[in-house]
Design an enzyme around this catalytic site. Structure first.
Site, PDB file in Angstrom:
ATOM      1  N   TYR A  66      16.237  -0.456  -1.534  1.00  0.00           N
ATOM      2  CA  TYR A  66      15.207  -0.016  -2.471  1.00  0.00           C
ATOM      3  C   TYR A  66      15.408  -0.669  -3.838  1.00  0.00           C
ATOM      4  O   TYR A  66      16.535  -0.738  -4.353  1.00  0.00           O
ATOM      5  CB  TYR A  66      15.241   1.504  -2.580  1.00  0.00           C
ATOM      6  N   LYS A  79      10.400  12.160  -0.160  1.00  0.00           N
ATOM      7  CA  LYS A  79       9.586  11.482   0.830  1.00  0.00           C
ATOM      8  C   LYS A  79       9.380  12.346   2.080  1.00  0.00           C
ATOM      9  O   LYS A  79       8.812  13.429   1.993  1.00  0.00           O
ATOM     10  CB  LYS A  79      10.213  10.129   1.164  1.00  0.00           C
TER      11      LYS A  79
END
Length: 380
Positions: A101, A198
């Site tokens: 990420y 998420k």
């Protein structure tokens, strides 16, 4: 126990005090000191930065699901990642997959670099690259698979074996897969991190991070960082993630079923040049992924043939929000070059294939046929 069953029956099905079918929200910052002559640590809960009943329930749930010894909750996914990296010391060297990420790369190459910690980014698709990057001062290996945003596959067992052999702390970001589909600790990881914002939270209504350690000893070290940094979530956010975890199976099964259909349809579209999804037969590393995960997940990316087609897609799409983040009940279309990977240099983005034509989709719970019809008109 079946993984779906474990999401519901994980030791926190009821409140032990009242029998309520759910974890209680303790909206408290401090607790009565039962024996004032004793200091901190003399009782289970003292001050909420160091420990809290609602947070403890969430931490025990994620530790159970990941198959680890200790779990810890943080105010965001980046707070979890930053706290785990806080276990390192000045002069240490980290090897990280070049497609982890973007926020993780940013904090390694900026904040922790200023603290005297060096980072080498490697293509973790070839485990030999990890072995070649090890130095005398290397202390940690940081992986993510499938990667963000091109869904590249890393052989966790092979890479983690190299880390174990070299005595490295191994960290795996499991946000895309969740413990329902993949359990890195069982493959040899020391620490697993999540942005619970998420799929675990699942409704785009909470920001929270989680980390799970393989051993109690490592967990105690991470707890010192958690308590010292104080980057903890509040009880309401903790409860939202506990609630979200209960429906993870039904959400993720539906989302990845739709993702499979959409990925296969995108392969046939005249304005699409590439599709990246672990469920496709031609996806590089698919066999490795199938050996370490129980499903392809709900994330996919594709490239349009021109930049204009990509920009028009974001403008015309109706059933997908053009936004950052992922894992909610609604489909989200992200533009990696200006969102998840904006901190990556333009040259590195180009080298990695993260181009202006790349669109990342986090598939939600809408009907697959409706999403396909919408994407078709947006790509027309």
């Amino acid at each position: 126990m079946n993984k779906g069953t474990e999401l519901i029956h994980n030791g926190h099905e009821t409140d032990p005090l009242t029998g309520a079918l759910g974890v209680t929200i303790y909206q408290t910052s401090t607790f009565l000191r039962k024996d004032i002559s004793k200091g901190p640590g003399s009782q289970e809960f003292d001050y909420s930065r160091g420990g809290h009943p609602t947070r403890q329930a969430l931490e025990e749930i994620i530790a159970t699901l990941e198959g680890g010894a200790k779990g810890y909750a943080f105010g965001s996914g980046m707070a979890a990642i930053s706290s785990v990296l806080g276990l390192l010391s000045a002069g240490d060297h980290v090897i990280a997959a070049e497609e982890v990420y973007g926020g993780s790369i940013f904090i390694l190459n900026n904040f922790y670099k200023r603290m005297g910690i060096e980072t080498t980014l490697v293509d973790s698709g070839n485990p030999a690259n990890i072995r070649a990057a090890i130095r005398p001062n290397t202390r940690a290996l940081y992986l993510e698979t499938p990667s963000n945003p091109l869904l590249k596959i890393t052989d966790l067992a092979a890479c983690l074996a190299i880390a174990r052999e070299a005595g490295l702390l191994s960290i795996v970001d499991n946000t895309f897969m969740t413990p329902y589909l993949q359990q890195p600790i069982k493959l040899g990881a020391d620490i697993v991190v999540h942005s619970a914002t998420k799929f675990l939270g699942g409704h785009s209504d909470v920001v929270l991070g989680l980390a799970v350690t393989r051993t109690e000893e490592l967990g105690e070290k991470l707890h010192v960082v958690q308590n010292s940094f104080g980057a903890i979530p509040g009880p309401w956010d903790e409860w939202l993630v506990i609630r979200g975890i209960k429906t993870l199976k039904v959400r993720l099964e539906t989302q990845q079923s739709s993702a499979q259909q959409i990925a296969e349809w995108l392969l046939t579209h005249k304005n699409v040049s590439n599709v990246y999804y672990p469920g496709l037969s031609g996806h590089p590393g698919r066999e490795i992924h199938q050996g370490q995960a129980s499903g392809p997940g709900a994330m996919l990316s594709f490239k349009t043939k021109t930049v204009e087609q990509a920009l028009r897609f974001y403008e015309k799409v109706q059933l997908a929000a053009a936004a950052p983040s992922l894992g909610g009940v609604e489909t989200i279309a992200s533009r990696p070059v200006t969102m998840s990977n904006i901190a990556t240099s333009a040259a590195d983005r180009e080298r990695l294939g993260i181009t202006d034509t790349l669109i990342r989709l986090a598939i939600g719970l809408e009907g697959a046929e409706d999403l396909i019809a919408d994407f078709d008109q947006a790509l027309a």
